[in-house]
Design a protein around this motif. Structure first.
Motif, PDB file in Angstrom:
ATOM      1  N   VAL A 109       2.899   3.254  -1.093  1.00 33.96           N
ATOM      2  CA  VAL A 109       3.064   3.536  -2.522  1.00 33.96           C
ATOM      3  C   VAL A 109       3.675   2.294  -3.170  1.00 33.96           C
ATOM      4  O   VAL A 109       4.651   1.731  -2.659  1.00 33.96           O
ATOM      5  N   GLY A 133       5.296   6.624   1.907  1.00 31.54           N
ATOM      6  CA  GLY A 133       5.664   7.910   1.342  1.00 31.54           C
ATOM      7  C   GLY A 133       6.432   8.753   2.346  1.00 31.54           C
ATOM      8  O   GLY A 133       6.669   8.360   3.487  1.00 31.54           O
ATOM      9  N   GLY A 175       3.518   8.262 -12.564  1.00 35.09           N
ATOM     10  CA  GLY A 175       3.422   8.682 -11.172  1.00 35.09           C
ATOM     11  C   GLY A 175       4.305   9.850 -10.812  1.00 35.09           C
ATOM     12  O   GLY A 175       4.603  10.060  -9.631  1.00 35.09           O
ATOM     13  N   GLU A 177       3.639  12.861 -10.595  1.00 37.21           N
ATOM     14  CA  GLU A 177       2.961  13.860  -9.767  1.00 37.21           C
ATOM     15  C   GLU A 177       3.142  13.584  -8.278  1.00 37.21           C
ATOM     16  O   GLU A 177       2.876  14.473  -7.458  1.00 37.21           O
ATOM     17  N   MET A 178       3.602  12.403  -7.925  1.00 37.50           N
ATOM     18  CA  MET A 178       3.801  12.076  -6.516  1.00 37.50           C
ATOM     19  C   MET A 178       5.144  12.572  -5.992  1.00 37.50           C
ATOM     20  O   MET A 178       5.370  12.590  -4.780  1.00 37.50           O
ATOM     21  N   VAL A 205       9.157  11.150  -2.281  1.00 37.19           N
ATOM     22  CA  VAL A 205       7.933  10.485  -2.740  1.00 37.19           C
ATOM     23  C   VAL A 205       6.783  10.848  -1.800  1.00 37.19           C
ATOM     24  O   VAL A 205       6.678  10.310  -0.689  1.00 37.19           O
ATOM     25  N   GLY A 206       5.930  11.760  -2.211  1.00 39.21           N
ATOM     26  CA  GLY A 206       4.715  12.080  -1.498  1.00 39.21           C
ATOM     27  C   GLY A 206       4.908  12.410  -0.029  1.00 39.21           C
ATOM     28  O   GLY A 206       5.936  12.942   0.399  1.00 39.21           O
ATOM     29  N   SER A 210       0.496   9.145   1.810  1.00 41.85           N
ATOM     30  CA  SER A 210       0.241   9.088   0.374  1.00 41.85           C
ATOM     31  C   SER A 210      -0.004   7.649  -0.072  1.00 41.85           C
ATOM     32  O   SER A 210       0.550   6.692   0.475  1.00 41.85           O
ATOM     33  N   GLY A 212      -0.517   5.462  -3.931  1.00 39.92           N
ATOM     34  CA  GLY A 212      -0.401   5.576  -5.370  1.00 39.92           C
ATOM     35  C   GLY A 212       0.533   4.542  -5.955  1.00 39.92           C
ATOM     36  O   GLY A 212       0.986   3.621  -5.269  1.00 39.92           O
ATOM     37  N   MET A 214       3.849   4.032  -8.943  1.00 42.99           N
ATOM     38  CA  MET A 214       4.883   4.689  -9.743  1.00 42.99           C
ATOM     39  C   MET A 214       5.635   3.635 -10.553  1.00 42.99           C
ATOM     40  O   MET A 214       5.829   2.500 -10.092  1.00 42.99           O
TER      41      MET A 214
END
Length: 230
Positions: A109, A133, A175, A177-178, A205-206, A210, A212, A214
């Motif tokens: 991430v 994550g 971010g 949603e993570m 965090v995830g 994961s 993504g 942030m």
């Protein structure tokens, strides 16, 4: 009656050693020439012998470099020996090498941590980090040397991640949603705060796989700028 010998002229006396020296020099020159001729004869004979040996050996092919590689690879450990043999086999067959597929990067991430203070030119002070994550946001920030506590970064001024002091507040700009949902501790500590604010010690965090990005605002209570969320 003793007849006196004629007195020798000084010029003739001086010429006598010169004639002797010339004769000696001529004899030495002849000897040196004979020695040089003998040496030249020996050199020519050795050269002819070398050429005959070279012609005789040309009928037997010299051992190739690949066979030397095989003999040396016998003394390698099993793993290295197999690797060396594979390389030799590829050279022997002259087959086109197949490029290995690019290795896939491990899941991670990407974070952009924004300081509450601006740079002298008025632009945000952003610090970029990458982490796996499945960790608490607090741990990721501390391991990345990101300022989390501000004035509370002293011994006994924070609870060290226990969720009791509420000093590790961050603002999730992108971010969100993570992150894991707010638990009861966050709901209690942040009941009067904006919904985008989280406790870094409680937010996970995830997951380990994961991926993504942030954007996290550090110390939102002391920030000197506002985010345009349009």
């Amino acid at each position: 009656m003793i007849t006196p010998k004629p007195r020798q002229n000084l010029g003739e006396r001086a010429r006598t050693p010169t004639v002797c020296s010339a004769a000696v020099a001529l004899h030495w020159t002849n000897s040196a020439a004979a020695a040089a001729a003998a040496a030249l004869h020996l050199a020519m004979a050795a050269t002819l012998q070398f050429l005959s040996l070279l012609a005789a050996s040309s009928s037997h092919p010299a051992p190739s470099c690949r066979s030397e590689k095989k003999s040396r690879s016998v003394h390698l450990p099993q793993q290295q020996r197999n690797r060396r043999l594979r390389v030799i086999r590829a050279v022997e067959t002259d087959e086109p090498s197949v490029a290995a597929p690019p290795e896939e990067e491990p899941p991670s991430v990407d974070f952009a941590f924004v300081s509450p203070r601006l740079l002298p030119d008025g632009t945000p002070d952003v610090h970029y980090r990458t982490a796996c994550g499945g960790q608490k946001l607090r741990d990721i920030m501390l391991q990345g040397h990101i300022d989390l506590y501000g004035p509370y970064d002293k011994f006994l001024l924070n609870c060290s991640g226990g969720g009791e002091c509420g000093t590790c507040i961050v603002e999730v700009v992108e971010g969100g949603e993570m992150l894991s949902p707010k638990n009861e501790v966050e709901k209690e500590k942040l009941r009067r705060k904006p919904k985008t604010w989280r406790l870094a010690c409680q937010a996970t965090v995830g997951k380990p796989d994961s991926r993504g990005q942030m954007v996290i605002q550090q110390l939102p209570e002391w920030k000197v700028h506002e985010w345009d969320r349009q």
